[in-house]
Scaffold this motif. Structure first.
Motif, PDB file in Angstrom:
ATOM      1  N   VAL A   1       0.849  -1.184   0.000  1.00 41.94           N
ATOM      2  CA  VAL A   1       0.000   0.000   0.000  1.00 41.94           C
ATOM      3  C   VAL A   1       0.887   1.238   0.000  1.00 41.94           C
ATOM      4  O   VAL A   1       1.671   1.446   0.938  1.00 41.94           O
ATOM      5  CB  VAL A   1      -0.939   0.005   1.230  1.00 41.94           C
ATOM      6  N   LYS A   2       0.755   2.030  -1.048  1.00 41.48           N
ATOM      7  CA  LYS A   2       1.570   3.242  -1.168  1.00 41.48           C
ATOM      8  C   LYS A   2       1.283   4.198  -0.002  1.00 41.48           C
ATOM      9  O   LYS A   2       0.139   4.519   0.273  1.00 41.48           O
ATOM     10  CB  LYS A   2       1.261   3.936  -2.503  1.00 41.48           C
ATOM     11  N   GLY A   3       2.329   4.581   0.696  1.00 37.71           N
ATOM     12  CA  GLY A   3       2.210   5.526   1.798  1.00 37.71           C
ATOM     13  C   GLY A   3       1.993   4.897   3.161  1.00 37.71           C
ATOM     14  O   GLY A   3       2.110   5.572   4.182  1.00 37.71           O
ATOM     15  N   MET A   4       1.683   3.613   3.209  1.00 32.93           N
ATOM     16  CA  MET A   4       1.427   2.965   4.493  1.00 32.93           C
ATOM     17  C   MET A   4       2.747   2.654   5.198  1.00 32.93           C
ATOM     18  O   MET A   4       3.680   2.156   4.588  1.00 32.93           O
ATOM     19  CB  MET A   4       0.642   1.674   4.294  1.00 32.93           C
ATOM     20  N   LYS A   5       2.781   2.967   6.484  1.00 34.54           N
ATOM     21  CA  LYS A   5       3.973   2.734   7.305  1.00 34.54           C
ATOM     22  C   LYS A   5       3.630   1.763   8.427  1.00 34.54           C
ATOM     23  O   LYS A   5       2.470   1.570   8.778  1.00 34.54           O
ATOM     24  CB  LYS A   5       4.472   4.049   7.909  1.00 34.54           C
ATOM     25  N   ARG A   6       4.644   1.197   9.014  1.00 35.41           N
ATOM     26  CA  ARG A   6       4.465   0.234  10.105  1.00 35.41           C
ATOM     27  C   ARG A   6       3.612   0.817  11.228  1.00 35.41           C
ATOM     28  O   ARG A   6       2.752   0.141  11.791  1.00 35.41           O
ATOM     29  CB  ARG A   6       5.831  -0.209  10.643  1.00 35.41           C
ATOM     30  N   HIS A   7       3.789   2.090  11.540  1.00 33.72           N
ATOM     31  CA  HIS A   7       3.036   2.697  12.644  1.00 33.72           C
ATOM     32  C   HIS A   7       1.545   2.840  12.335  1.00 33.72           C
ATOM     33  O   HIS A   7       0.745   3.090  13.235  1.00 33.72           O
ATOM     34  CB  HIS A   7       3.645   4.047  13.053  1.00 33.72           C
ATOM     35  N   ASP A   8       1.127   2.650  11.085  1.00 33.19           N
ATOM     36  CA  ASP A   8      -0.289   2.721  10.714  1.00 33.19           C
ATOM     37  C   ASP A   8      -1.045   1.428  11.031  1.00 33.19           C
ATOM     38  O   ASP A   8      -2.289   1.421  11.074  1.00 33.19           O
ATOM     39  CB  ASP A   8      -0.437   2.988   9.205  1.00 33.19           C
ATOM     40  N   ILE A   9      -0.334   0.356  11.245  1.00 30.20           N
ATOM     41  CA  ILE A   9      -0.968  -0.964  11.352  1.00 30.20           C
ATOM     42  C   ILE A   9      -1.934  -1.065  12.526  1.00 30.20           C
ATOM     43  O   ILE A   9      -3.045  -1.607  12.385  1.00 30.20           O
ATOM     44  CB  ILE A   9       0.104  -2.074  11.396  1.00 30.20           C
ATOM     45  N   THR A  10      -1.585  -0.543  13.677  1.00 25.41           N
ATOM     46  CA  THR A  10      -2.471  -0.647  14.843  1.00 25.41           C
ATOM     47  C   THR A  10      -3.802   0.041  14.581  1.00 25.41           C
ATOM     48  O   THR A  10      -4.871  -0.517  14.866  1.00 25.41           O
ATOM     49  CB  THR A  10      -1.797  -0.071  16.098  1.00 25.41           C
ATOM     50  N   ALA A  11      -3.772   1.231  14.027  1.00 21.18           N
ATOM     51  CA  ALA A  11      -5.018   1.957  13.744  1.00 21.18           C
ATOM     52  C   ALA A  11      -5.844   1.227  12.687  1.00 21.18           C
ATOM     53  O   ALA A  11      -7.072   1.142  12.802  1.00 21.18           O
ATOM     54  CB  ALA A  11      -4.711   3.384  13.303  1.00 21.18           C
ATOM     55  N   ILE A  12      -5.189   0.698  11.673  1.00 19.78           N
ATOM     56  CA  ILE A  12      -5.895  -0.049  10.626  1.00 19.78           C
ATOM     57  C   ILE A  12      -6.546  -1.293  11.220  1.00 19.78           C
ATOM     58  O   ILE A  12      -7.721  -1.577  10.959  1.00 19.78           O
ATOM     59  CB  ILE A  12      -4.936  -0.417   9.476  1.00 19.78           C
ATOM     60  N   ALA A  13      -5.803  -2.020  12.035  1.00 19.07           N
ATOM     61  CA  ALA A  13      -6.337  -3.236  12.642  1.00 19.07           C
ATOM     62  C   ALA A  13      -7.518  -2.926  13.564  1.00 19.07           C
ATOM     63  O   ALA A  13      -8.552  -3.598  13.519  1.00 19.07           O
ATOM     64  CB  ALA A  13      -5.244  -3.966  13.410  1.00 19.07           C
ATOM     65  N   THR A  14      -7.398  -1.895  14.377  1.00 17.68           N
ATOM     66  CA  THR A  14      -8.460  -1.527  15.310  1.00 17.68           C
ATOM     67  C   THR A  14      -9.734  -1.151  14.563  1.00 17.68           C
ATOM     68  O   THR A  14     -10.825  -1.647  14.863  1.00 17.68           O
ATOM     69  CB  THR A  14      -8.004  -0.364  16.213  1.00 17.68           C
ATOM     70  N   ARG A  15      -9.615  -0.305  13.571  1.00 15.95           N
ATOM     71  CA  ARG A  15     -10.781   0.140  12.793  1.00 15.95           C
ATOM     72  C   ARG A  15     -11.392  -1.033  12.042  1.00 15.95           C
ATOM     73  O   ARG A  15     -12.617  -1.180  11.978  1.00 15.95           O
ATOM     74  CB  ARG A  15     -10.355   1.239  11.821  1.00 15.95           C
ATOM     75  N   SER A  16     -10.555  -1.874  11.453  1.00 14.42           N
ATOM     76  CA  SER A  16     -11.039  -3.008  10.666  1.00 14.42           C
ATOM     77  C   SER A  16     -11.761  -4.031  11.540  1.00 14.42           C
ATOM     78  O   SER A  16     -12.805  -4.567  11.148  1.00 14.42           O
ATOM     79  CB  SER A  16      -9.874  -3.678   9.931  1.00 14.42           C
ATOM     80  N   LEU A  17     -11.216  -4.312  12.701  1.00 17.30           N
ATOM     81  CA  LEU A  17     -11.876  -5.250  13.619  1.00 17.30           C
ATOM     82  C   LEU A  17     -13.224  -4.711  14.081  1.00 17.30           C
ATOM     83  O   LEU A  17     -14.202  -5.454  14.183  1.00 17.30           O
ATOM     84  CB  LEU A  17     -10.985  -5.545  14.824  1.00 17.30           C
ATOM     85  N   THR A  18     -13.284  -3.415  14.327  1.00 19.67           N
ATOM     86  CA  THR A  18     -14.546  -2.796  14.721  1.00 19.67           C
ATOM     87  C   THR A  18     -15.576  -2.956  13.611  1.00 19.67           C
ATOM     88  O   THR A  18     -16.717  -3.338  13.859  1.00 19.67           O
ATOM     89  CB  THR A  18     -14.324  -1.308  15.045  1.00 19.67           C
ATOM     90  N   GLU A  19     -15.186  -2.703  12.393  1.00 22.12           N
ATOM     91  CA  GLU A  19     -16.109  -2.834  11.263  1.00 22.12           C
ATOM     92  C   GLU A  19     -16.505  -4.292  11.040  1.00 22.12           C
ATOM     93  O   GLU A  19     -17.686  -4.605  10.833  1.00 22.12           O
ATOM     94  CB  GLU A  19     -15.495  -2.265   9.993  1.00 22.12           C
ATOM     95  N   ALA A  20     -15.553  -5.191  11.082  1.00 24.84           N
ATOM     96  CA  ALA A  20     -15.825  -6.602  10.810  1.00 24.84           C
ATOM     97  C   ALA A  20     -16.753  -7.217  11.846  1.00 24.84           C
ATOM     98  O   ALA A  20     -17.500  -8.141  11.545  1.00 24.84           O
ATOM     99  CB  ALA A  20     -14.521  -7.390  10.740  1.00 24.84           C
ATOM    100  N   HIS A  21     -16.734  -6.694  13.054  1.00 21.17           N
ATOM    101  CA  HIS A  21     -17.553  -7.255  14.121  1.00 21.17           C
ATOM    102  C   HIS A  21     -18.850  -6.481  14.346  1.00 21.17           C
ATOM    103  O   HIS A  21     -19.514  -6.666  15.356  1.00 21.17           O
ATOM    104  CB  HIS A  21     -16.743  -7.371  15.412  1.00 21.17           C
TER     105      HIS A  21
END
Length: 138
Positions: free
Chosen positions: A110-130
Motif C-alpha cells: 500500500v503506497k504511503g502505508m507505514k508500520r506505525h499505521d498498522i495498529t489503527a488499521i487493525a483496530t478500525r477493521s476489527l470494529t467494522e468486521a464485528h
C-alpha cells in the motif's frame, strides 16, 4: 480483465459484483473487506485493489478454520481433486490467488502505508468486521 471490450464478460462481472454486495449486506462484512475499507479510506487505494492485496494474507491467517471451504474451491476451479489433503488444496487455492495477482501485475504493498499505521488499521477493521461500526456511524 484481458479484453475490456467483451461486453458479455463485463455484464457477468457486474452481476457477480452485485450478488457479492447483496451477500455481504446479508451476512456481514469479513476481515478482507473491512481491512480494504480502512486501507482505501486512509491511503486512497482502490477498493478492489485493496481487497485483492489483502485476501491471500487473511486466508493464510484463517488457516485450518477455512480448509474445508478453500479445499472445496480448489476442486471447483480445477487445481486439485477431492482425494487430496484439505490443507494442501487450501494452500493451492491461495497460491492460485497469488499467481493471478502476479499475472495481473497487482500491487503488493500500500503506497504511503507505514508500520506505525498498522495498529489503527487493525483496530478500525476489527470494529467494522464485528459490526460495531454501524452503531457508531449510522
Amino acid at each position: 480483465y484481458e479484453d475490456g471490450t467483451d461486453m458479455e464478460a463485463r455484464s457477468e462481472i457486474l452481476k457477480a459484483a452485485f450478488e457479492a454486495g447483496v451477500a455481504i449486506s446479508m451476512a456481514g462484512i469479513g476481515y478482507v473487506h473491512a481491512i480494504a475499507h480502512t486501507v482505501g479510506g486512509r491511503f486512497h487505494t482502490p477498493h478492489g485493489v485493496a481487497n485483492a492485496m489483502i485476501m491471500p494474507h487473511v486466508l493464510d491467517f484463517y488457516g485450518e478454520a477455512c480448509y474445508d471451504q478453500l479445499s472445496h474451491l480448489a476442486v471447483m476451479i480445477g487445481i486439485g481433486n477431492e482425494s487430496e489433503d484439505k490443507k494442501a488444496l487450501s494452500k493451492k487455492f491461495v497460491a492460485a490467488i497469488r499467481k493471478m495477482h502476479a499475472d495481473m501485475n497487482m500491487p503488493v504493498s500500500v503506497k504511503g502505508m507505514k508500520r506505525h499505521d498498522i495498529t489503527a488499521i487493525a483496530t478500525r477493521s476489527l470494529t467494522e468486521a464485528h459490526g460495531e461500526l454501524k452503531s457508531k456511524f449510522f
